[in-house]
Design an enzyme around this catalytic site. Structure first.
Site, short mmCIF file in Angstrom:
data_model
loop_
_atom_site.label_atom_id
_atom_site.label_comp_id
_atom_site.label_asym_id
_atom_site.label_seq_id
_atom_site.Cartn_x
_atom_site.Cartn_y
_atom_site.Cartn_z
N CYS A 17 5.21 3.57 -0.60
CA CYS A 17 6.38 4.08 0.10
C CYS A 17 6.49 3.59 1.53
O CYS A 17 5.52 3.15 2.13
CB CYS A 17 6.34 5.60 0.15
SG CYS A 17 6.30 6.35 -1.46
N GLY A 43 8.46 -0.55 -1.02
CA GLY A 43 8.88 0.17 -2.22
C GLY A 43 10.26 -0.28 -2.65
O GLY A 43 11.18 -0.30 -1.82
N ASN A 117 4.71 8.95 2.70
CA ASN A 117 3.97 7.74 2.35
C ASN A 117 2.50 8.12 2.27
O ASN A 117 1.94 8.61 3.26
CB ASN A 117 4.20 6.65 3.40
CG ASN A 117 3.39 5.38 3.15
OD1 ASN A 117 3.12 4.62 4.07
ND2 ASN A 117 3.00 5.12 1.91
N GLY A 118 1.89 7.90 1.11
CA GLY A 118 0.49 8.25 0.94
C GLY A 118 0.29 8.93 -0.40
O GLY A 118 1.19 8.96 -1.24
N TYR A 257 -2.70 -7.36 3.33
CA TYR A 257 -1.67 -7.64 2.34
C TYR A 257 -0.34 -6.92 2.54
O TYR A 257 0.72 -7.52 2.44
CB TYR A 257 -2.24 -7.30 0.95
CG TYR A 257 -1.27 -7.45 -0.18
CD1 TYR A 257 -0.73 -8.70 -0.50
CD2 TYR A 257 -0.87 -6.36 -0.94
CE1 TYR A 257 0.18 -8.84 -1.53
CE2 TYR A 257 0.03 -6.50 -1.99
CZ TYR A 257 0.55 -7.74 -2.28
OH TYR A 257 1.43 -7.88 -3.29
#
Ligand code: SF4
Length: 475
Positions: A17, A43, A117-118, A257
């Site tokens: 996310c 996302g 997010n997580g 990345y």
């Protein structure tokens, strides 16, 4: 001809996310829309925006990328000077509109929305307890657990209720909340996932990555600290540190990345760190070769670093097609390497007859690397020396990155020599953990590196592999 839809990007890691929020701007929803475009790499399965005019919340969410979900009409329905937005990754089975965020609910506390997010490692445990005591869940998302805990908290103020709720969950969360007249951002005490603070004129912004600030000409103020809560109202912005202090553990793989190279992450340029990863890789894993060729896009900066350090010329010997989605329709008799070739194509005149150092950021199952090596060899490469700009990925992530289970990670059960043989490379070399930390600029820095080392900063309950994971793949 029977056609089937195939996910060809499955041999990569996926972030789950990105979040964005803005308070105090007449174009709040439009700026959030732009911000989400900049965070699209985090996302692509769903996108959503919730705005507020101070009296109510207005939500628009949909499946697909930001450009597909939003049009003039639904953006114009998002009135008000405050808005939060979310982009989400999910896999096929869990790709449901219900799980698209920001989630919005109404409770005795009024309207509230959340973008996350997580990944919470104890979500299924807490959810079970809440369900047994009468809570009815609308989604399969771990994020909804937080909303239920806030709604049921006995604490009087919203801020206290949020702290109370977050005290019950464990794992990774960079959160942005919207209430009529208030925006709140929180980063978990270990700071697994990034979250930054920005400013645009008199407006306050929060974003997963700073590249979203650049897009709208906003100013980067600072990172939101691990364990920090930022509360934004018409009276201004206040900062709190309501959680007990713990050792920080920001995700080091964001550097390798996930994050965009034009972002600033934990105070450092992602592009610069990746260049240093490549330089360290060249020192540790030299190769006799004619050309350095990166696997685009995320291998490019590390490839440049490898070339700078080694003196071996750098060439874009592989070209990425940016116009391919995450799925393709596979013909009945699928052509060999078809999936990878849709995304990557070798530049034959660059590669033919050359000894190539192929620089990439990770090997997951090994299947994609094997196809890329085979493709580069078929384009005439004399030798292929694969170099990876981080250590072998030996374990899954439980903190917000979608990874295959441990048994599917080739490095969890194979030596470097065995992996080299499997992907059919002439040689294979990974960067060491120390080399990775040197590239980040601090050998003693506190990072999460659990997918390389197995040292998980937050213990993972046994059932976490089957828990709801922010609406993402349930294994
Ligand atoms: Fe990042 Fe790996 Fe830690 Fe997950 S396990 S947070 S991907 S370093």
């Amino acid at each position: 001809m029977s056609l089937k839809k195939t996910w060809f990007d499955d041999d990569r890691f996926h972030d789950q996310c990105g979040v964005f929020g803005i308070f105090g701007h007449p174009e709040a929803a439009h700026l959030t829309y732009l911000g989400l475009h900049a965070l699209q790499h985090r996302g692509q399965e769903s996108a959503g925006i919730v705005s507020s005019d101070g009296a109510h919340l207005y939500a628009e969410r949909g499946m697909g990328q930001v450009g597909k979900v939003f049009a003039k009409a639904n953006l114009e329905r998002l009135v008000g000077s405050m808005a939060i937005g979310h982009v989400r990754y999910s896999t096929a089975g869990e790709s449901k509109l219900l799980n698209a965020q920001p989630l919005r609910i109404e409770s005795h506390r009024g309207e509230m929305a959340i973008g996350h997010n997580g990944n919470l490692v104890n979500a299924s445990l807490v959810r079970g307890e809440l369900e047994r005591s009468g809570s009815i869940f609308q989604t399969t998302s771990d994020t909804e657990v937080i909303l239920h805990l806030i709604a049921r908290s006995q604490k009087e103020s919203l801020e206290e209720a949020i702290v109370d709720a977050l005290g019950r969950v464990e794992g990774a969360y960079s959160l942005v909340f919207l209430f009529p007249g208030k925006m709140i951002a929180v980063r978990d005490p270990r700071g697994f996932r990034p979250l930054s603070l920005g400013r645009l004129g008199g407006a306050t912004l929060v974003t997963s990555e700073t590249c979203a600030l650049d897009l709208i000409d906003a100013e980067f103020v600072r990172d939101i600290k691990p364990g920090e809560m930022i509360v934004v109202t018409e009276d201004g912005t206040a900062s709190y540190h309501p959680f007990p202090s713990v050792v920080h553990a920001p995700c080091i793989f964001e550097y390798v990345y996930f994050a965009r190279p034009d972002s600033l992450l934990y105070g450092r340029s992602v592009n610069l760190v990746r260049r240093h990863l490549g330089r360290e890789l060249a020192k540790e894993q030299p190769a006799e070769a004619d050309l350095v060729v990166p696997v685009p896009d995320s291998g490019v900066a590390a490839g440049m670093g490898y070339s700078e350090e080694s003196g071996i010329p750098f060439e874009f010997g592989l070209v990425r097609n940016h116009y391919v989605g995450r799925t393709f329709i596979e013909p009945r008799q699928s052509i060999r390497h078809f999936g990878v070739k849709l995304k990557l194509n070798p530049v034959r005149h660059i590669i033919t007859g050359k000894r190539i150092v192929l620089v990439d950021d990770s090997i997951v199952r090994g299947t994609t690397s094997r196809k890329i090596v085979s493709m580069v060899r078929a384009a005439g490469a004399k030798e292929i020396h694969v170099r990876i700009s981080c250590p072998p990925t030996t374990g899954p992530c439980h903190y917000g990155i979608d990874t295959p289970r441990r048994s599917e990670l080739i490095a969890s059960s194979h030596s470097v020599e065995e992996i080299a043989k499997y992907i059919q490379a002439d040689s294979l070399g990974y960067l060491s953990r120390d080399g990775m930390y040197r590239a980040v600029g601090d050998l003693k820095a506190d990072f999460c590196d659990a997918c390389y080392t197995g040292n998980y900063p937050v213990p993972v309950p046994r059932d976490a592999r089957t828990s709801v994971r922010n609406g993402v793949r349930v294994r």
